[in-house]
Every structure is written in structure tokens, then in C-alpha cells.
Design a protein around this motif. Structure first.
Motif, short mmCIF file in Angstrom:
data_model
loop_
_atom_site.label_atom_id
_atom_site.label_comp_id
_atom_site.label_asym_id
_atom_site.label_seq_id
_atom_site.Cartn_x
_atom_site.Cartn_y
_atom_site.Cartn_z
N ASN A 53 -5.68 1.33 5.95
CA ASN A 53 -6.49 2.01 5.01
C ASN A 53 -7.88 2.17 5.18
O ASN A 53 -8.59 3.09 4.78
N ARG A 109 1.90 4.13 -3.79
CA ARG A 109 1.91 5.59 -3.84
C ARG A 109 3.19 6.18 -4.36
O ARG A 109 3.40 7.47 -4.63
N THR A 110 4.10 5.32 -5.00
CA THR A 110 5.46 5.86 -5.23
C THR A 110 5.31 6.36 -6.71
O THR A 110 4.73 5.55 -7.57
N LYS A 127 -13.06 4.59 -0.97
CA LYS A 127 -12.03 5.23 -1.76
C LYS A 127 -11.15 6.33 -1.12
O LYS A 127 -11.89 6.92 -0.39
N ASP A 128 -9.85 6.11 -1.11
CA ASP A 128 -9.05 7.28 -0.60
C ASP A 128 -8.87 8.40 -1.16
O ASP A 128 -9.22 8.29 -2.49
N SER A 129 -7.86 9.12 -0.77
CA SER A 129 -7.57 10.19 -1.43
C SER A 129 -7.04 10.38 -2.71
O SER A 129 -7.12 11.23 -3.69
N ASN A 130 -6.27 9.37 -3.26
CA ASN A 130 -5.60 9.02 -4.42
C ASN A 130 -6.42 8.21 -5.21
O ASN A 130 -6.14 7.88 -6.36
N GLY A 131 -7.93 8.15 -5.09
CA GLY A 131 -8.60 7.18 -6.00
C GLY A 131 -8.69 6.05 -5.94
O GLY A 131 -9.37 5.30 -6.56
N LEU A 132 -7.79 5.40 -4.89
CA LEU A 132 -7.64 3.81 -4.98
C LEU A 132 -8.99 3.39 -3.98
O LEU A 132 -9.35 4.07 -3.03
N LEU A 140 3.10 4.48 -10.01
CA LEU A 140 2.15 5.35 -10.72
C LEU A 140 2.64 5.66 -11.93
O LEU A 140 1.76 6.06 -12.92
N ASN A 159 0.68 -1.11 -0.21
CA ASN A 159 0.08 -0.06 0.11
C ASN A 159 0.90 1.22 -0.02
O ASN A 159 0.44 2.42 -0.50
N SER A 160 2.04 1.20 0.65
CA SER A 160 2.92 2.41 0.62
C SER A 160 3.75 2.54 -0.81
O SER A 160 3.76 3.37 -1.62
#
Length: 488
Positions: free
Chosen positions: A374, A36-37, A332-337, A41, A32-33
Motif C-alpha cells: 500500500n 474496498r468491498t 493517501k491512496d486513490s480511495n482516500g484511505l 464501504l 486492505n482488500s
């Protein structure tokens, strides 16, 4: 105890290794970390067609492709970068590399969406001839063999059948479904699910969806009703009140008509959009998720738990959740995942007496909040009026787990012992309340926790123990105080 009943077999086998060198698995939190890299992405999912023959070539330790059904197509993913993060280890991925692993994925991860690895997508499968049948693999080293019961005397393989009856004197149409197969349940009426909402293309007409939960599947019926027909979802019922088992139950639902009694004759009720039997996984793909509103949100004092009360937002809804069944919550998180987790409601259908069922439009979820979780951290921030998406109820356990059988007679077990840890108490609390109300079983509970502060439901257990013969033992452990326990 039924002498014909077989005890479940649990086989523990050492994990196979494809390499003699020691591996290091980092876990899903590190994945999950990683997603975001920039390295992840910057990956772009591919959309090209992939044949089964091409998929079969990618089955080595350093080149692992698998197929996973997502909606109506089987998508192919290169899971090589994900292997070291897989909680079950890379070996289980290597076992299914080069094949359509949909069924194995459903058995082990029914609540997880392939979206979490969507940037590893290589394309879509145009042929799934390499699909491999798999056991119900919960982890690389543990297989559970299901309980095998002798067959019923009557077990028809025919499809359910439906019809309707008009009652001109009452301006009423009674819709009937004959299941034409046995139904076993602690609470049969909780297996009747329905939603109704206005048709987006014609607001005068109602889209009626009926789901009848069977052992491992739904009977799904979807109508676009005539403009003059309005369903009364709270009228859903079986033809008679049966205890735990019926060979051929019939379900009824009242449709109110705006026609005058003299003209109440229908050659059709509307358009049939779906009429089929669906597995839980297929029902999830076909129906998807439904919206729920957060009615209340309360962080329990001195504990890492939050209690959410949710209400279905589907026009009209009759959605009771059977005992021990769970739903999937999607956020859904702030990154849209998109993240999805299973939760078992804590307060549903607690009374066995007719007319005292809890509101089938609402249910409670107990969420343990983890510092870096999450899903739990997002739900911890949910406020009144927030909207989350929730699946239909589902379960991996059959009713035979809760009921003893002698011939075609089913009864709750005379003695039931339950073991759970931490927030795993949530499926058992409504079950304990229900079984105590039946006065047919002696109940025992062993509940383990890491900290005494986590015993958030202890007062409810004390009340149950004081008003009945229910006994429980609670154990907890801390680095400083060591292990301790308490009992009623």
C-alpha cells in the motif's frame, strides 16, 4: 563492561487460546482488500457517546469492542470483523476487549493510525475507567523487558526553565533553556529541533516551535514572537560541547532584532502558546504531521528499492534526525484511505566533527517496493516535487543501548555486533559511519538477504571495510542455489 549493567530479558511464552478449535488468520493484506468491498464501504461510523460500563460488556469472542485514543478523544471500535485479519491473532484483541486499549496499541503499533478501521467505529468513550495498563507487547507471544540502569547521582524531577539575554551591541537576543535533567546521547546536538513560520493571522510575527528530544519524550515550547524578533535556527546549540552525557545541559538560540541597539530591551519575547513535556505519542497527536517535498527520487537498478531525498517544508526548519531514530511517512491512496509506515533515514548526521553535520533540512529514505504494498507502491510513484507528510523523529531505544557506562562516564562500547536482514540495514549504515569516525569501537555486521540482488549497499560496506578495521558477513538464500555468504 559495566558489572552493574543488566542484560535485557526476552521471554517467549506460548500464545494463549480462548478456543480449542483451530483458527485461520488471513493477514493485513486481505484486510486492505476487504476495505474496498461494498460490505465494508456500506458501513457508517457511529458518533454516539459510550460509557465505560457499556464498553465493558463487549468482551466475548464474537463481540469485541476496544477503545483507542484518536486525537483528543477515545474512540470505540467493534473489532470483531477485523479479528481474523489481525496479524497478531484474535487472542490479543480478546485480551483487551471491553477496555480502553490505547496504551497497548501505542506500544505495539505506534506507527499505525486507527483510521484503517474507521468504519468500525461505534462512538466515543465518555469515561475511560476501564483502561488497563499493559506491558510493551510486541506480539501475543513476545515481551521484551527494558534494560534497567542504576539511577544517576543527580536526577532532578523539575521542569526545564527558560530565559533570555539581550546583547545591545549586536542587536541580538539569546534565548536559553536549562533542561535541569541529564541527557545521554551519541550526538547531543541532533536532539535540538526547531521550526519557524509566519503567523497566519499576522504575517509580521513568527511562530517558533522548539523540541528538545529527551530519553522518551520531548520538551515542547511554542512561541508567537514579537514582530521585531526573527529566529536564526542554525544557531541552536548547547552551552558546551559534551561527549555523550551532561547532568544539566543548557540550549541556546539566537533571535535577531530589528530594534536599534539603544532600544533593545524586552520585557517579553511574545506569547507563550505551549510549554510542556510530551511523550512521543502525545507529541504526534499535538503536532501532527509536517509536509516534506521530494527533492529526488531514484529507483536503484536491478533491485526493488527506491531512494527518496526529502526536504522539510515548514518555512524555516532545523530538523536533524538522531541515529537509530525513525519517522512516520503518511500517504493517501486513490480511495482516500490514509496509510502510515515507519522509515529510518539512511544519511543523517554522519560526521562527529563539529561543522560537518549534514543539511538538517533534508534526509534520505530507502523504500523497499512490494508488488502489492500500500505505502511502498505509492512512494514508488513519487516524483520530484511531490509532497508527503512526515512525523517528528522518535525512537523506542534509549542511548544506553549504544553506550557503556561506568558511574557517570559514558563511552561507546569497545565492540559492537549488529544483526539485520534485508532493508533493516538502513538504520545501521549511518551508525557504522559515525562509530568508525570516532575510532573507539570495533564493529561487526551480519546482514541476511533472500537474494544476492538485494545487496544494494554492498559497495558502501566494501568502501567502509577497505578504509577501516570494519568487518562484515553477508548471507543470502535462494530456493535454487541454497544458502551462501560472503565477507570482506
Amino acid at each position: 563492561m559495566d558489572p552493574n549493567r543488566k542484560v535485557p530479558l526476552i521471554s517467549i511464552t506460548p500464545s494463549s487460546t480462548s478456543s480449542s478449535r483451530k483458527r485461520e488468520f488471513m493477514g493485513i493484506g486481505f484486510w486492505n482488500s476487504y476495505i474496498r468491498t461494498p460490505e465494508y464501504l456500506n458501513r457508517e461510523p457511529e458518533k454516539r457517546p459510550i460509557t465505560a460500563e457499556e464498553l465493558a460488556k463487549h468482551k466475548t469472542e464474537n463481540d469485541m469492542w476496544i477503545g483507542l485514543r484518536n486525537g483528543t478523544s477515545v474512540e470505540v471500535f467493534d473489532v470483531t470483523p477485523f479479528a481474523k485479519y489481525h496479524p497478531g491473532g484474535a487472542e490479543i484483541l480478546a485480551q483487551y476487549a471491553g477496555t480502553d486499549a490505547t496504551e497497548a496499541f501505542r506500544c505495539a503499533h505506534a506507527y499505525i493510525s486507527p483510521y484503517m478501521i474507521h468504519r468500525l467505529k461505534k462512538g466515543h468513550l465518555v469515561s475511560s475507567s476501564c483502561q488497563r495498563n499493559s506491558p510493551n507487547t510486541l506480539s501475543p507471544s513476545m515481551n521484551i523487558m527494558p534494560v534497567q540502569l542504576p539511577p544517576f547521582k543527580e536526577q532532578p524531577a523539575t521542569r526545564p526553565r527558560w530565559d533570555w539575554i539581550t546583547s545591545p551591541d549586536e542587536c541580538l537576543v539569546t534565548f536559553e533553556i536549562a533542561l535541569r535533567r541529564p541527557l545521554v546521547s551519541l550526538r547531543p546536538s541532533s536532539h535540538l529541533i526547531a521550526t519557524a513560520k509566519s503567523d497566519e493571522s499576522d504575517y509580521r510575527r513568527i511562530i517558533l516551535q522548539i523540541f528538545i528530544m529527551l530519553d522518551k519524550e520531548y520538551y515542547f515550547l511554542k512561541f508567537r514572537l514579537l514582530p521585531q524578533l526573527k529566529p536564526d535556527l542554525h544557531s541552536m546549540r548547547f552551552d558546551r560541547q559534551f561527549s555523550y552525557f551532561s547532568v544539566d545541559p543548557h540550549m541556546y538560540l539566537d533571535l535577531k532584532s530589528s530594534e536599534q541597539p539603544s532600544g533593545l530591551q524586552f520585557s517579553t519575547l511574545g506569547s507563550v502558546l505551549h510549554d510542556e513535556l510530551l511523550s512521543f505519542s502525545d507529541a504526534f497527536e499535538r503536532v501532527g504531521l509536517m509536509e516534506c517535498e521530494v527533492v529526488s527520487s531514484e529507483r536503484l537498478d536491478g533491485s526493488p528499492y527506491r531512494l527518496l531525498r526529502l526536504k522539510w517544508l515548514v518555512g524555516q526548519a532545523h530538523l536533524p534526525i538522531p541515529l537509530l531514530h525513525h519517522v512516520l511517512l503518511c500517504v493517501k491512496d486513490s480511495n482516500g484511505l490514509v496509510h502510515m509506515r515507519p522509515y529510518t533515514p539512511t544519511c543523517v548526521n554522519l560526521s562527529p566533527e563539529e561543522g560537518k553535520m549534514s543539511d538538517p533540512t533534508k534526509f534520505d529514505i530507502l523504500v523497499k517496493v512490494y508488488p502489492n504494498g500500500n505505502v511502498s507502491s505509492l512512494l514508488d510513484n513519487a516524483v520530484k516535487g511531490s509532497v508527503v507528510k512526515v512525523s517528528l523523529p522518535r525512537c523506542q531505544l534509549g542511548a544506553s543501548v549504544l553506550l557503556s557506562r561506568c558511574g557517570d562516564l559514558f563511552r561507546p562500547w569497545p565492540s559492537v555486533c549488529m544483526l539485520c536482514g534485508g532493508s533493516g540495514i538502513t538504520p545501521f549504515l549511518p551508525l557504522i559511519q559515525y562509530l568508525l569516525a570516532l575510532h573507539e569501537s570495533r564493529l561487526y555486521l551480519l546482514w541476511f538477504n533472500r537474494r544476492e540482488e538485494d545487496l544494494i549497499l554492498r559497495s558502501q560496506l566494501d568502501d567502509l571495510a577497505a578504509s577501516s578495521g570494519f568487518r562484515y558477513i553477508i548471507g543470502w538464500w535462494s530456493p535454487r542455489k541454497g544458502s551462501r555468504h560472503a565477507s570482506n
